[in-house]
Design a protein around this motif. Structure first.
Motif, mmCIF file in Angstrom:
data_model
loop_
_atom_site.group_PDB
_atom_site.id
_atom_site.type_symbol
_atom_site.label_atom_id
_atom_site.label_comp_id
_atom_site.label_asym_id
_atom_site.label_seq_id
_atom_site.Cartn_x
_atom_site.Cartn_y
_atom_site.Cartn_z
ATOM 1 N N PRO A 40 39.223 39.460 41.377
ATOM 2 C CA PRO A 40 38.310 39.845 42.288
ATOM 3 C C PRO A 40 37.970 38.472 42.886
ATOM 4 C CG PRO A 40 37.496 40.569 40.252
ATOM 5 C CD PRO A 40 38.715 39.840 39.852
ATOM 6 N N LEU A 49 30.677 39.588 44.628
ATOM 7 C CA LEU A 49 30.955 40.685 43.910
ATOM 8 C C LEU A 49 31.744 40.295 42.477
ATOM 9 C CD1 LEU A 49 32.127 43.151 46.652
ATOM 10 C CD2 LEU A 49 29.950 43.041 45.575
ATOM 11 N N ARG A 50 32.503 39.514 42.640
ATOM 12 C CA ARG A 50 33.145 38.815 41.534
ATOM 13 C C ARG A 50 32.078 38.595 40.397
ATOM 14 N NH1 ARG A 50 38.000 36.282 39.814
ATOM 15 N NH2 ARG A 50 37.797 34.753 38.066
ATOM 16 N N LEU A 52 28.915 39.234 39.918
ATOM 17 C CA LEU A 52 28.298 40.463 39.521
ATOM 18 C C LEU A 52 29.151 41.150 38.525
ATOM 19 C CD1 LEU A 52 26.868 41.921 42.711
ATOM 20 C CD2 LEU A 52 25.583 41.106 40.921
ATOM 21 N N LEU A 53 30.367 41.326 38.832
ATOM 22 C CA LEU A 53 31.185 42.212 38.124
ATOM 23 C C LEU A 53 31.575 41.437 36.765
ATOM 24 C CD1 LEU A 53 33.824 43.137 40.472
ATOM 25 C CD2 LEU A 53 33.935 44.326 38.296
ATOM 26 N N THR A 62 31.260 52.351 38.754
ATOM 27 C CA THR A 62 30.488 51.334 39.463
ATOM 28 C C THR A 62 31.490 50.131 39.361
ATOM 29 O OG1 THR A 62 28.524 52.094 38.605
ATOM 30 C CG2 THR A 62 28.378 49.995 39.501
ATOM 31 N N GLU A 63 32.078 49.759 38.190
ATOM 32 C CA GLU A 63 33.063 48.612 38.013
ATOM 33 C C GLU A 63 34.094 48.697 39.417
ATOM 34 O OE1 GLU A 63 33.042 47.258 33.917
ATOM 35 O OE2 GLU A 63 35.176 47.658 34.315
ATOM 36 N N LEU A 66 33.165 48.458 43.127
ATOM 37 C CA LEU A 66 32.822 46.796 43.416
ATOM 38 C C LEU A 66 33.952 46.188 43.488
ATOM 39 C CD1 LEU A 66 29.767 45.737 41.275
ATOM 40 C CD2 LEU A 66 29.680 46.429 43.477
ATOM 41 N N ALA A 69 35.442 47.484 46.750
ATOM 42 C CA ALA A 69 34.731 47.105 48.122
ATOM 43 C C ALA A 69 35.414 45.451 48.462
ATOM 44 C CB ALA A 69 33.215 46.841 47.479
ATOM 45 N N GLY A 70 35.238 44.914 47.136
ATOM 46 C CA GLY A 70 35.774 43.306 47.389
ATOM 47 C C GLY A 70 37.076 43.413 47.873
#
Ligand code: TYD
Length: 203
Positions: A40, A49-50, A52-53, A62-63, A66, A69-70
């Motif tokens: 990510p 986002l990375r 957060l992940l 959700t994973e 995200l 999305a990235g």
């Protein structure tokens, strides 16, 4: 040389990050304009986002949302423009990792992942994917003491065996772009395997 999209995949501890700079160096020496990037991540938004992940507990869907999305931002801002300019893009992980980790590892449905793949990067696939393959137990041994593990790296050997099996299935389904590298071999031997694959494709 044509523009190419080359990705590097494998379970954590497989050694892809050791070999990616090597490949970049080799291709540049051969005259290619090379862009190195990762997932990510790869854009300011996707790098946020990375974090957060890799640091937050969340459910598999959700994973996946995200990660994709990235990926959307990364493809639009970086990968597609670079390919359009004739550059060679080397990416540390791409959608195969989502199928392997969120699908194989976390058990998210492949239908969902395939739909996201089609939504997020329709018509775009890597031209070549190096899959660094080795048993989950060997990878775990290598990760020991290397550095503090992130949220994925803390998972057990069974998780990584499932991730590995999902990579194997993905490679089986797209044999024209996947090159399996025996990543349990010594570094010099892995380098030779990569070199052979590049030469076989005219690089
Ligand atoms: P990784 O390439 O291992 O980064 P680093 O070498 O800096 O540790 O990627 C970080 C983690 O993200 C890795 O454990 C796999 C996970 N990941 C997913 O779960 N899904 C994805 O789609 C991607 C790209 C990565």
């Amino acid at each position: 040389m044509n523009a190419s999209f080359i990705t590097f995949e494998g379970i954590d501890g497989a050694g892809k990050s050791t070999h990616l700079p090597d490949v970049a160096h080799r291709l540049r020496a051969g005259g290619a304009e090379v862009l190195v990037t990762r997932e990510p991540g790869g854009t300011p938004l996707a790098e946020q986002l990375r974090s957060l992940l890799l640091g937050t507990v969340m459910d598999p869907l959700t994973e996946a949302l995200l990660v994709f999305a990235g990926r959307r931002d990364h493809v639009q801002q970086v990968i597609a423009p670079a390919l359009a300019q004739g550059r060679t893009v080397l990416c540390d992980r791409f959608t195969d990792a989502s199928v392997a980790y969120q699908g194989g590892g976390r058990g998210l449905s492949l239908d969902v992942l395939n739909a996201l793949e089609n939504w997020v990067h329709p018509g775009l696939q890597p031209d070549l994917t190096f899959w660094f393959d080795l048993p989950a137990e060997v990878a775990a041994q290598r990760r020991l003491g290397a550095r503090a593990p992130d949220r994925f790296e803390q998972l057990d050997t069974e998780f990584f065996s499932r991730v590995r099996a999902a990579y194997a299935q993905r490679a089986h389904d797209a044999p024209q772009r996947f090159v399996r590298i025996d990543a349990s071999a010594p570094v010099t031997d892995v380098r030779r395997q990569i070199q052979q694959a590049l030469e076989a494709r005219g690089w």
